[in-house]
Design a protein around this motif. Structure first.
Motif, short mmCIF file in Angstrom:
data_model
loop_
_atom_site.label_atom_id
_atom_site.label_comp_id
_atom_site.label_asym_id
_atom_site.label_seq_id
_atom_site.Cartn_x
_atom_site.Cartn_y
_atom_site.Cartn_z
N ARG A 1 -2.32 -33.53 8.05
CA ARG A 1 -3.61 -34.17 7.79
C ARG A 1 -3.48 -34.95 6.49
O ARG A 1 -3.67 -34.41 5.41
CB ARG A 1 -4.73 -33.13 7.70
CG ARG A 1 -5.00 -32.49 9.05
CD ARG A 1 -6.22 -31.61 9.07
NE ARG A 1 -6.44 -31.14 10.43
CZ ARG A 1 -7.42 -30.30 10.79
NH1 ARG A 1 -8.26 -29.85 9.88
NH2 ARG A 1 -7.55 -29.93 12.04
N TRP B 1 -16.85 -30.48 16.16
CA TRP B 1 -15.46 -30.87 15.90
C TRP B 1 -14.97 -31.94 16.87
O TRP B 1 -15.22 -31.88 18.06
CB TRP B 1 -14.53 -29.65 16.00
CG TRP B 1 -13.27 -29.89 15.21
CD1 TRP B 1 -13.06 -29.59 13.89
CD2 TRP B 1 -12.06 -30.51 15.67
NE1 TRP B 1 -11.80 -30.00 13.51
CE2 TRP B 1 -11.17 -30.56 14.56
CE3 TRP B 1 -11.65 -31.05 16.88
CZ2 TRP B 1 -9.89 -31.11 14.66
CZ3 TRP B 1 -10.37 -31.61 16.97
CH2 TRP B 1 -9.51 -31.63 15.86
N ASN C 1 -11.41 -21.36 13.93
CA ASN C 1 -12.46 -22.24 14.44
C ASN C 1 -12.35 -22.27 15.96
O ASN C 1 -11.32 -22.65 16.49
CB ASN C 1 -12.25 -23.65 13.85
CG ASN C 1 -13.34 -24.62 14.25
OD1 ASN C 1 -14.40 -24.21 14.71
ND2 ASN C 1 -13.08 -25.90 14.06
N MET D 1 -0.94 -24.57 12.86
CA MET D 1 -2.20 -24.13 13.45
C MET D 1 -1.93 -23.23 14.65
O MET D 1 -1.29 -23.63 15.61
CB MET D 1 -3.02 -25.35 13.88
CG MET D 1 -4.40 -24.96 14.34
SD MET D 1 -5.37 -26.39 14.85
CE MET D 1 -5.99 -26.97 13.31
N ASP E 1 -11.09 -24.77 22.64
CA ASP E 1 -9.99 -25.21 21.77
C ASP E 1 -10.12 -24.42 20.48
O ASP E 1 -11.11 -24.59 19.77
CB ASP E 1 -10.16 -26.71 21.51
CG ASP E 1 -9.54 -27.14 20.18
OD1 ASP E 1 -8.50 -26.59 19.80
OD2 ASP E 1 -10.13 -28.04 19.54
N THR E 2 -9.20 -23.54 20.19
CA THR E 2 -9.33 -22.82 18.92
C THR E 2 -8.19 -23.16 17.99
O THR E 2 -7.11 -23.53 18.43
CB THR E 2 -9.40 -21.28 19.09
OG1 THR E 2 -8.09 -20.73 18.96
CG2 THR E 2 -10.04 -20.87 20.40
N GLY E 3 -8.47 -23.05 16.70
CA GLY E 3 -7.45 -23.36 15.72
C GLY E 3 -7.60 -22.47 14.50
O GLY E 3 -8.70 -22.29 13.98
N1 SER Z 1 -9.45 -28.47 16.93
C1 SER Z 1 -10.11 -27.50 16.11
C2 SER Z 1 -9.69 -27.58 14.65
O1 SER Z 1 -8.76 -28.26 14.34
C3 SER Z 1 -9.85 -26.11 16.65
O2 SER Z 1 -8.53 -26.01 17.06
O3 SER Z 1 -10.27 -26.96 13.83
#
Ligand code: SER
Length: 692
Positions: free
Chosen positions: A67, A155, A197, A90, A220-222
């Motif tokens: 990022r 998100w 998340n 992640m 979708d979890t991260g």
């Molecule tokens: N896409 C979400 C995030 O980056 C959960 O994986 O937080």
């Protein structure tokens, strides 16, 4: 638990719960809206949107992410707290139309509290303001009241695409510390750290912000691995966890400097930047002056500045890379297989910047006493950028401690002036090439095949305004070869990008290809020394070429559709075909109505869907005329011409490169239609993934 143990516990848990475990995707996403892979979900975007089939209904992985540019950018924060990184891992699990909110929350909670054993009382959860369902599920499963938030609990990866409400789990790092809950004005205190998340991917957002429900409800979890390591190792600061302690030790060994409170930011920045630069280059990014290559160059230069703060001179990340391989090479074997390539690329970058950094710092220091309003003049920041290779953010970072800002408007003004000069320079290099009357013509017939298997010989190298016998890594040059598969800008189609290689080694990054008379001129940056007479393998960037090819065939369909919907008198007056985008000028006396524009777009998409075959044929001009091939008004053609025929809808004389089936275009979308002069209209259109 160490990093290696956490990765395993996470993947084992989800494997036991019916998930297919997959490897991390590349950091270079197959997605023109993103510079880097910013989250685990990036590789599943097409699955969420229903254009790709999932490999399994439930999937989990550990994804490498960067990022450092675009919508998700943490670059400026790295070094100054304990929880930001440009590169991070992640942990993620996905459901593609399988379990939804309840299943996701249940598993997250069980893994956090039962498997890795976090204290449930130290976990705070948040949900989206609109999401009653998730709020009630939390209450039912845990007895907890979620904090309801608005903007933080929604998100999306980019400005458009799949998105949805999310629920975050935050961990209380230190109950004895003063600090605010998530969503409160004091939330940045660092006491509560987001550790997971869960996003409920329900919508697709278009460029106007409209939300359309996705074909299926997805999860979708991260979860940030570095944060889990901090929590599980009882550290307040991610950079005090095992992996970073080992990397920081390597920094100490190299520089001979021990970490102290004062120099801690430099240790953090160097170890963070080692990871983003090392991983990105291992995945194929090359430092350059554009796009993701420039992000990596900037990060590398910031790291070097922090090496300098520690009193270190010369190579830094290239010396530290083996420590990264030792820490992470088992989890990511590409770090090992690419080791010699990565080290060489980094070393070349470091060598070319080392002196500039010393000299630029001297200039900056001599300017500082003259500043009395807390602002560095824009022309000095520009000189640092232009002559010493200091990216603007590097100058800002250096001045941050001294509480001095940069005059950004002044900097941008200098930048705009320089662009104008460089446009004039391009005209200038054209003249220089034209003066090379002995240069044999370039054989570029391979451009239609897109690749070559024969090495090409370097015939001529232009550096600055001088033709040279050889040039070095880091030099910006223009090169002519005896033959090439690169398409040089002509007929409205932009030229190719790509690389020159020697064996597996990249020797030049070609950012632009132009035509001057009968020669194809490759422009770019050398990564290794090159001399006249050398043999290299020219390789175009195939993905970029495909984006150009589909834009070009789409341009022909656009012309055919305009003639059908408006009338047969519509004639092309100019065009610019770029990756996934088209600008098309044509003769027509008035603005198109909304209905006409829609009809043109629909017709093109109908032809795309019918997947018409596209024939590429060479013939003499007479036969082409007999076929009824459309020619460009005012254009001169030779005796042999190429004819591009798409099904029975379009037949044009054209020297450009095209797809073989209209289905490859994927989709077309008209963005704008306007007048550019009396009787001439201009349409801009996106195709391919961009249009989608
Ligand atoms: N896409 C979400 C995030 O980056 C959960 O994986 O937080």
């Amino acid at each position: 638990m160490t990093y290696n143990e956490i990765r395993k516990v996470f993947l084992d848990y989800f494997e036991q719960h019916g998930h297919k475990i997959v490897p991390s995707a590349s950091l270079i996403p197959n997605d023109p809206t993103l510079l880097f892979t910013v989250a685990g979900m990036v590789q599943w975007k097409g699955v969420f949107q229903g254009t790709e089939q999932p490999i399994a209904p439930r999937v989990a992985d550990v994804q490498k992410c960067i990022r450092a540019g675009g919508k998700h950018n943490d670059l400026e924060d790295v070094g100054f707290d304990g929880r930001h990184h440009t590169f991070f891992e992640m942990l993620g699990n996905w459901s593609f139309g399988d379990y939804f909110k309840e299943g996701a929350i249940e598993m997250s909670w069980e893994l956090l509290t039962k498997v890795i054993g976090l204290d449930p009382n130290r976990i705070v959860v948040t949900t989206h303001i609109s999401d009653n369902e998730a709020t009630q599920i939390w209450k039912k499963i845990t007895g907890k009241d979620a904090i309801r938030l608005d903007k933080d609990n929604w998100w999306s990866a980019g400005d458009t695409g799949p998105c949805g409400p999310c629920t975050e789990m935050h961990y209380d790092m230190n109950p004895n510390m003063a600090g605010g809950l998530p969503g409160s004005p004091e939330e940045d205190c660092g006491r509560f750290v987001e550790i997971w998340n869960d996003v409920f991917m329900q919508y697709d957002r278009d460029a106007n912000g409209n939300l359309t429900p996705l074909p299926k409800q997805n999860v979708d979890t991260g979860a940030g691995l570095e944060r889990w390591a901090a929590v599980l190792q009882g550290k307040q600061d991610n950079y005090d966890t095992d992996l970073f302690v080992n990397l920081k030790r390597a920094v100490s060994d190299l520089t001979g400097v021990i970490e102290t409170e004062e120099n801690k930011p430099s240790f953090k920045i160097i170890t963070d930047h080692l990871r983003s630069v090392g991983f990105a280059i291992a995945d194929g990014v090359i430092p350059s002056n554009a796009d993701r290559g420039y992000v990596i160059r900037r990060i590398l230069r910031r790291a070097m500045r922090h090496g300098q703060i520690l009193g270190h001179r010369g190579s830094l990340l290239s010396e530290l890379y083996p420590a990264l391989v030792a820490e992470m090479g088992d989890a990511y074997p590409e770090l090992k297989t690419q080791q010699s390539h990565v080290v060489e690329i980094i070393r070349n970058e470091e060598t070319s910047f080392a002196d500039m950094l010393q000299n630029g710092m001297k200039l900056l220091e001599s300017e500082l006493p003259k500043i009395n309003n807390g602002i560095l003049p824009g022309d000095i920041a520009f000189k640092l950028f232009d002559t010493y290779g200091f990216p603007l953010d590097l100058t800002q970072m250096i001045l941050r401690d001294k509480k001095i800002d940069v005059d950004i408007n002044g900097f941008e003004k200098c930048m705009a002036e320089q662009k104008e000069r460089s446009r004039a320079d391009t005209r200038g290099t054209k003249l220089l090439w034209e003066s090379q009357t002995d240069l044999p013509d370039t054989d570029d017939i391979e451009k239609y095949e897109t690749k070559t298997d024969k090495p090409a010989t370097v015939l001529s190298i232009l550096r600055g305004e001088e033709f040279v016998k050889s040039a070095n890594a880091g030099d910006e040059v223009e090169i002519a070869l005896n033959h090439t598969p690169f398409y040089g800008t002509q007929g409205g189609q932009v030229g190719d990008m790509g690389v020159f290689k020697r064996g597996d080694e990249i020797v030049m990054n070609v950012s632009e290809t132009n035509r001057v008379g009968h020669n194809v001129i490759h422009k770019g940056t050398l990564v290794a020394p090159v001399s006249v007479g050398d043999e290299i393998m020219p390789e175009i960037n195939q993905q970029n070429r495909q984006q150009i090819a589909r834009a070009h065939t789409a341009t022909h369909l656009l012309q055919a559709a305009l003639r059908k919907v408006l009338n047969e008198d519509v004639e092309q007056r100019g065009s610019k075909v770029s990756p996934d985008s088209v600008r098309f000028d044509f003769s027509f006396g008035r603005a198109l109505t909304v209905e006409e524009k829609q009809a043109v777009e629909d017709l093109i998409n109908q032809w795309i869907q019918s997947d018409l075959p596209v024939a590429h044929e060479e013939m003499d001009i007479e036969s082409a005329k007999k076929r009824g091939a459309m020619a460009l008004f005012g254009e001169k053609y030779g005796d042999r011409v190429r004819v591009i025929t798409a099904g029975d809808v379009s037949c044009e004389l054209c020297g450009g490169t095209h797809v073989y089936h209209t289905g490859e275009i994927i989709k077309a979308r008209i963005n704008k239609e306007k007048s550019i002069s009396s009787g001439i209209r201009r349409i801009t259109m996106s195709v391919g993934v961009l249009a989608e």
